[in-house]
Design an enzyme around this catalytic site. Structure first.
Site, PDB file in Angstrom:
ATOM      1  N   ASP A  11       0.864  -1.168   0.000  1.00 55.58           N
ATOM      2  CA  ASP A  11       0.000   0.000   0.000  1.00 55.58           C
ATOM      3  C   ASP A  11       0.914   1.236   0.000  1.00 55.58           C
ATOM      4  O   ASP A  11       2.119   1.122   0.239  1.00 55.58           O
ATOM      5  CB  ASP A  11      -0.878  -0.035   1.254  1.00 55.58           C
ATOM      6  CG  ASP A  11      -1.603   1.261   1.494  1.00 55.58           C
ATOM      7  OD1 ASP A  11      -2.340   1.701   0.606  1.00 55.58           O
ATOM      8  OD2 ASP A  11      -1.406   1.850   2.576  1.00 55.58           O
ATOM      9  N   ASP A  13      -0.278   5.157   0.919  1.00 58.73           N
ATOM     10  CA  ASP A  13      -0.571   6.111   1.994  1.00 58.73           C
ATOM     11  C   ASP A  13      -0.690   5.392   3.334  1.00 58.73           C
ATOM     12  O   ASP A  13      -1.528   4.510   3.504  1.00 58.73           O
ATOM     13  CB  ASP A  13      -1.870   6.858   1.687  1.00 58.73           C
ATOM     14  CG  ASP A  13      -1.756   7.718   0.441  1.00 58.73           C
ATOM     15  OD1 ASP A  13      -0.851   8.561   0.391  1.00 58.73           O
ATOM     16  OD2 ASP A  13      -2.575   7.543  -0.481  1.00 58.73           O
ATOM     17  N   ASP A 171      -1.406  -0.767   5.969  1.00 57.96           N
ATOM     18  CA  ASP A 171      -1.680  -0.225   7.305  1.00 57.96           C
ATOM     19  C   ASP A 171      -3.156  -0.171   7.650  1.00 57.96           C
ATOM     20  O   ASP A 171      -3.509   0.289   8.737  1.00 57.96           O
ATOM     21  CB  ASP A 171      -1.111   1.193   7.411  1.00 57.96           C
ATOM     22  CG  ASP A 171      -1.902   2.179   6.559  1.00 57.96           C
ATOM     23  OD1 ASP A 171      -1.973   1.963   5.327  1.00 57.96           O
ATOM     24  OD2 ASP A 171      -2.465   3.136   7.112  1.00 57.96           O
TER      25      ASP A 171
END
Length: 223
Positions: A11, A13, A171
Site C-alpha cells: 500500500d 498512503d 496499514d
C-alpha cells in the site's frame, strides 16, 4: 530446484508515505469550498486507502449524488494544485533502505496497490525517485475500491506469481481484507492509520512495528 518468484505488494498512503496531513488539509479545503464542515482528522484517517467516491460517502453518508461528485472533483483539483506547488508527503523512516534491500533479491518482485490515482502515484514515485522500483502498480482509476481483490489479482497476473507466494503489506483493514480475499498473506504495519487490533481482526497474519522487522519477517517467510 530453482526458487519460485515471490511478490511483495505495498500500500502507499500510511505504509510507504505519511500523507495524513496532506490528505486532511485537502479534505478541509474541498469541504469548505462546498460550504460543508470538514470531517475531523480521525475520521479522515479511517478512510485513507479507499477510492475517493467510497471515501466521501463513508465520511458524509447523507449528501446528494451531486455533492459527492463535487467533493470528488474538488479534492482531485485541490490535491493536484498541492502537488504542482511542490507539496509532497515524506517517506516513512527506513522505507527507502527497505525497498533498496528487497530489490537486490532476484527472486522477489515489488508491486504497489493504492487508492491513489495514476497521476497521484506517478507524482509520488517521481518525487522520491522510486519510478523503477515497482514492476506492477495498481491504482484506483482502474479497479473497484479496496478491499475488493481486483488490484491484487492484477499484480499476480502482471508478474505471473502465484498467490501463495505473494504478500500484501499495508496499514489498513482494507489492505488486510484485500490480501486475504486474493489468497495472499496479509502483513500489517503498525506505523500507519488503523490500529493493530483492527488489522488483526481484518485478517493480518503478521504485524510489524518497523521496516527492519518487516525485512526480517519476509526473510523468515521465504527463507
Amino acid at each position: 530446484m530453482s526458487q519460485p518468484l515471490r511478490l511483495a505488494v505495498f500500500d502507499v498512503d500510511g505504509t510507504l508515505v505519511d500523507s495524513q496531513h496532506h490528505i486532511a488539509a485537502a479534505m478541509a479545503q474541498t469541504y469548505a469550498a462546498e460550504g460543508l464542515d470538514s470531517p475531523p482528522l480521525e475520521q479522515v484517517r479511517g478512510i485513507i486507502g479507499l477510492s475517493l467516491p467510497h471515501a466521501m460517502r463513508q465520511l458524509s453518508p447523507d449528501l446528494t449524488d451531486a455533492q459527492y461528485d463535487a467533493l470528488v472533483e474538488g479534492y482531485k483539483a485541490t490535491f493536484r494544485n498541492k502537488r504542482e506547488a511542490g507539496q509532497s508527503a515524506p517517506l516513512y523512516a527506513g522505507i527507502r533502505d527497505l525497498l533498496n534491500g528487497l530489490a537486490q533479491d532476484d527472486h522477489l518482485l515489488l508491486g504497489v496497490a493504492t487508492g491513489k490515482s495514476r497521476r497521484g502515484l506517478d507524482a509520488m514515485l517521481r518525487v522520491h525517485g522510486l519510478e523503477k522500483m515497482f514492476v506492477t502498480a495498481q491504482v484506483a482509476d482502474d479497479h473497484p475500491s479496496k478491499p475488493h481483490p481486483s488490484m491484487l489479482h492484477a499484480t499476480l497476473s502482471d508478474t505471473g506469481v502465484k498467490a501463495l507466494h505473494g504478500v500484501m503489506i499495508g496499514d489498513t483493514t482494507f489492505d488486510m481484507e484485500m490480501g486475504c480475499a486474493a489468497g495472499m498473506v496479509s502483513i500489517g504495519v503498525s506505523w500507519g492509520y488503523h490500529d493493530v487490533d483492527r488489522l488483526r481482526a481484518a485478517g493480518a497474519a503478521h504485524i510489524v512495528d518497523d521496516t527492519v522487522a518487516l525485512a526480517a519477517l519476509l526473510t523468515e517467510l521465504w527463507g
